[in-house]
Design an enzyme around this catalytic site. Structure first.
Site, mmCIF file in Angstrom:
data_model
loop_
_atom_site.group_PDB
_atom_site.id
_atom_site.type_symbol
_atom_site.label_atom_id
_atom_site.label_comp_id
_atom_site.label_asym_id
_atom_site.label_seq_id
_atom_site.Cartn_x
_atom_site.Cartn_y
_atom_site.Cartn_z
ATOM 1 N N ARG A 19 -10.343 16.728 6.521
ATOM 2 C CA ARG A 19 -11.160 17.065 5.341
ATOM 3 C C ARG A 19 -12.559 17.498 5.758
ATOM 4 O O ARG A 19 -13.128 16.935 6.697
ATOM 5 C CB ARG A 19 -11.277 15.853 4.412
ATOM 6 C CG ARG A 19 -10.005 15.568 3.654
ATOM 7 C CD ARG A 19 -10.128 14.301 2.830
ATOM 8 N NE ARG A 19 -9.094 13.348 3.208
ATOM 9 C CZ ARG A 19 -9.138 12.046 2.957
ATOM 10 N NH1 ARG A 19 -10.158 11.519 2.337
ATOM 11 N NH2 ARG A 19 -8.157 11.269 3.348
ATOM 12 N N ASN B 28 -12.559 1.537 17.795
ATOM 13 C CA ASN B 28 -12.007 1.747 19.145
ATOM 14 C C ASN B 28 -12.821 2.632 20.072
ATOM 15 O O ASN B 28 -12.653 2.560 21.278
ATOM 16 C CB ASN B 28 -10.602 2.346 19.032
ATOM 17 C CG ASN B 28 -9.623 1.374 18.399
ATOM 18 O OD1 ASN B 28 -9.473 0.272 18.884
ATOM 19 N ND2 ASN B 28 -9.015 1.773 17.311
ATOM 20 N N ARG C 51 -2.594 -2.076 -3.438
ATOM 21 C CA ARG C 51 -3.774 -1.238 -3.280
ATOM 22 C C ARG C 51 -3.642 -0.087 -4.274
ATOM 23 O O ARG C 51 -2.638 0.612 -4.288
ATOM 24 C CB ARG C 51 -3.824 -0.685 -1.862
ATOM 25 C CG ARG C 51 -4.970 0.271 -1.702
ATOM 26 C CD ARG C 51 -4.939 0.949 -0.366
ATOM 27 N NE ARG C 51 -6.077 1.828 -0.274
ATOM 28 C CZ ARG C 51 -6.170 2.810 0.600
ATOM 29 N NH1 ARG C 51 -5.194 3.027 1.444
ATOM 30 N NH2 ARG C 51 -7.221 3.572 0.627
ATOM 31 N N GLU D 179 -8.224 -4.762 4.998
ATOM 32 C CA GLU D 179 -8.131 -4.588 3.548
ATOM 33 C C GLU D 179 -7.035 -5.470 2.956
ATOM 34 O O GLU D 179 -7.178 -6.001 1.853
ATOM 35 C CB GLU D 179 -7.848 -3.121 3.224
ATOM 36 C CG GLU D 179 -9.021 -2.225 3.585
ATOM 37 C CD GLU D 179 -8.614 -0.781 3.806
ATOM 38 O OE1 GLU D 179 -8.724 0.001 2.863
ATOM 39 O OE2 GLU D 179 -8.190 -0.429 4.920
ATOM 40 N N ASN E 236 0.875 -1.167 0.000
ATOM 41 C CA ASN E 236 0.000 0.000 0.000
ATOM 42 C C ASN E 236 0.919 1.226 0.000
ATOM 43 O O ASN E 236 1.478 1.578 1.034
ATOM 44 C CB ASN E 236 -0.885 -0.050 1.257
ATOM 45 C CG ASN E 236 -1.807 1.151 1.362
ATOM 46 O OD1 ASN E 236 -1.765 2.065 0.537
ATOM 47 N ND2 ASN E 236 -2.642 1.152 2.392
ATOM 48 N N HIS F 125 -12.452 3.655 -0.178
ATOM 49 C CA HIS F 125 -12.483 2.696 0.939
ATOM 50 C C HIS F 125 -13.255 1.433 0.549
ATOM 51 O O HIS F 125 -13.757 0.716 1.413
ATOM 52 C CB HIS F 125 -13.178 3.281 2.193
ATOM 53 C CG HIS F 125 -12.422 4.352 2.904
ATOM 54 N ND1 HIS F 125 -13.058 5.416 3.511
ATOM 55 C CD2 HIS F 125 -11.099 4.518 3.124
ATOM 56 C CE1 HIS F 125 -12.154 6.199 4.068
ATOM 57 N NE2 HIS F 125 -10.959 5.694 3.853
ATOM 58 N N ILE G 88 -11.413 4.938 14.464
ATOM 59 C CA ILE G 88 -12.404 5.504 15.391
ATOM 60 C C ILE G 88 -13.550 4.520 15.599
ATOM 61 O O ILE G 88 -13.943 4.228 16.732
ATOM 62 C CB ILE G 88 -12.937 6.858 14.849
ATOM 63 C CG1 ILE G 88 -11.789 7.857 14.664
ATOM 64 C CG2 ILE G 88 -14.011 7.411 15.775
ATOM 65 C CD1 ILE G 88 -12.178 9.141 13.936
HETATM 66 P P1 ADP Z 1 -6.213 5.664 8.686
HETATM 67 O O1 ADP Z 1 -7.484 6.156 8.083
HETATM 68 O O2 ADP Z 1 -5.044 6.579 8.451
HETATM 69 O O3 ADP Z 1 -5.929 4.194 8.430
HETATM 70 P P2 ADP Z 1 -7.047 4.810 11.324
HETATM 71 O O4 ADP Z 1 -8.113 3.938 10.746
HETATM 72 O O5 ADP Z 1 -5.959 4.188 12.090
HETATM 73 O O6 ADP Z 1 -6.427 5.801 10.263
HETATM 74 O O7 ADP Z 1 -7.814 5.859 12.287
HETATM 75 C C1 ADP Z 1 -7.151 6.897 12.917
HETATM 76 C C2 ADP Z 1 -8.137 7.590 13.851
HETATM 77 O O8 ADP Z 1 -8.603 6.640 14.818
HETATM 78 C C3 ADP Z 1 -7.518 8.747 14.632
HETATM 79 O O9 ADP Z 1 -8.430 9.841 14.659
HETATM 80 C C4 ADP Z 1 -7.384 8.150 16.021
HETATM 81 O O10 ADP Z 1 -7.429 9.119 17.029
HETATM 82 C C5 ADP Z 1 -8.601 7.275 16.084
HETATM 83 N N1 ADP Z 1 -8.514 6.338 17.203
HETATM 84 C C6 ADP Z 1 -7.664 5.314 17.396
HETATM 85 N N2 ADP Z 1 -7.868 4.740 18.610
HETATM 86 C C7 ADP Z 1 -8.865 5.436 19.200
HETATM 87 C C8 ADP Z 1 -9.554 5.354 20.457
HETATM 88 N N3 ADP Z 1 -9.243 4.435 21.344
HETATM 89 N N4 ADP Z 1 -10.532 6.250 20.706
HETATM 90 C C9 ADP Z 1 -10.850 7.183 19.800
HETATM 91 N N5 ADP Z 1 -10.269 7.318 18.610
HETATM 92 C C10 ADP Z 1 -9.283 6.466 18.308
#
Ligand code: ADP
Length: 415
Positions: free
Chosen positions: A250, A345, A99, A396, A7, A189, A342
């Site tokens: 964004r 988690n 990707r 992915e 990727n 996505h 987000i």
């Molecule tokens: P990408 O789109 O670059 O792959 P990710 O899917 O890893 O990014 O998502 C990153 C986002 O997830 C960030 O805003 C990060 O703060 C959020 N994030 C990761 N862990 C947590 C958590 N425990 N609580 C809230 N937000 C989280």
């Protein structure tokens, strides 16, 4: 087969090494052997290499370009030090899956990369000027390192959304703009939305044509998809990944007249406004603090920061609006699926998004919701909830590896 999944971004390469084959796909016994990332290519790169079952190895080293990065990955994978038992030499890597962000209308499925396919990906550069050139660099680098004899496949972010009906993908612009320049909604996505929809039907034990779900990929970039009978029928990102939900940096949806208005009022060029919408808006724009949701939640809790709270509320409100819109567009759905950093988690963000949706039959289970953090998969709504809610960590890379196997073996693609 051992598959290298790449990727490539403009200055980064993320990779995974996955052992899989048609039998393993059928039995769901694919195996991740290693993963890692190389960031800040072009300077002193930050390198993370992580073989499964071992401690991750972090270092820095000067890396000139993508080719140097791919060479480093292969050297490490094949080295004694990585302790990946099945891979001792380059010959033990059997194919590479890439990707690729934009496949336009041309690529509806994953394909083996030929010179003609590469030209097709180049032709889509206009539609994704930031992403496709980086993906091409990765493909070219892998060709140089492995030689043209090694099969390589392209897996497109846009492909899963090629099933959108015309009325969902057309913008209400003069039709000749679509004819002349293919200006339309493509969506992104796609591999993530496709993966969680696939996992959902596995978890529920239902066939593809009974998969009626709304998927929310909430990471740095965010998008929603409406999936009916297994097909994507609408999605929130558009011609580019700027449209739709509020994201880390964004804006998502705005009144298009704002662009001109900002140019006039702030004395900015079109290019500068585009940067503002892509890099200085969203969570960081509203909060003035950070694009990182975790940090915003901390600020809101610890300091009761008003604008951190406002950014979170705006983010969740927009997501909720899309759920309502897609339920109407699809004529109802069976489940809502959260994924991305987000979505996987943050129980709090999931709660805020689902707030006020009880009337449409969504009852979150507070206990289950709070237990699904750190990427744990499962149901977070109550058993009697008419609209179920799930957390499903995305993967992915697994789909890229599987698609690559199918391309190499000449097996039909499974979307
Ligand atoms: P990408 O789109 O670059 O792959 P990710 O899917 O890893 O990014 O998502 C990153 C986002 O997830 C960030 O805003 C990060 O703060 C959020 N994030 C990761 N862990 C947590 C958590 N425990 N609580 C809230 N937000 C989280």
């Amino acid at each position: 087969m051992n598959l290298l999944v790449l990727n490539c971004g403009s200055s980064s390469v993320k990779f995974q090494l996955i052992a899989t084959d048609l039998d393993r796909i059928a039995q769901n016994t694919d195996q991740r052997l290693a993963r890692g990332s190389l960031e800040r290519i072009g300077g002193e790169a930050i390198i993370t290499l992580h073989a499964e079952g071992q401690a991750p190895h972090r270092s820095t080293a000067p890396l000139r370009d993508h080719r140097a990065a791919v060479e480093l990955v292969i050297r490490w994978v094949c080295s004694e030090g990585s302790r990946i038992s099945d891979v001792k030499s380059v010959g033990d890597i059997h194919a590479v899956g890439h990707r690729v962000v934009h496949g336009g209308e041309r690529f509806r499925h994953s394909v083996l990369i030929t010179d003609e396919v590469l030209r097709g990906i180049e032709e889509c550069i206009d539609l994704a000027p930031l992403h496709n050139p980086a993906n091409i660099k990765g493909i070219t680098a892998a060709r140089e390192v492995f030689g043209v004899g090694l099969p390589q496949a392209a897996v497109f972010d846009t492909a899963f959304h090629q099933t959108l009906p015309e009325h969902a993908y057309l913008y209400a612009l003069p039709y000749q703009l679509y004819r002349r320049h293919r200006i339309r909604r493509y969506g992104f996505h796609g591999t993530s939305h496709r993966y969680v929809a696939y996992r959902y039907r596995q978890l529920r034990g239902i066939p593809r044509d009974q998969t009626n779900v709304i998927t929310l990929h909430l990471g740095n970039g965010c998008s929603a998809a409406a999936i009916r009978a297994g097909d994507s029928v609408d999605t929130s990102m558009g011609l580019t990944p700027l449209e739709g939900l509020v994201m880390g940096t964004r804006s998502g949806d705005i009144d298009p007249a704002i662009v001109d208005f900002i140019q006039a009022k702030e004395g900015l060029s079109a290019q500068e406004v585009e940067t503002l919408l892509n890099k200085q808006s969203g969570l960081i724009g509203i909060s003035g603090l950070t694009n990182d949701m975790r940090e915003l939640l901390d600020e809101a809790h610890e300091h009761n920061d008003r604008r951190a709270r406002l950014a979170i509320d705006t983010f969740c409100y927009r997501a909720r609006k899309y759920i309502g819109a897609y339920l109407a567009a699809m004529g109802g759905a069976d489940a809502l699926i959260f994924t991305g950093g987000i979505g996987e988690n943050s129980a709090e963000v999931r709660t805020l998004i689902c707030e006020g949706l009880e009337w449409m039959g969504l009852k979150l289970d507070a206990e289950r919701n709070s237990q699904h953090t750190s990427g744990r998969e499962g149901l977070i709504s109550r058993d009697e909830s008419r609209l179920a809610a799930f957390v499903i960590p995305t993967d992915e890379e697994l789909l890229i590896a599987r698609d690559t196997v199918r391309c190499v073996r000449g097996a039909p693609q499974r979307y």
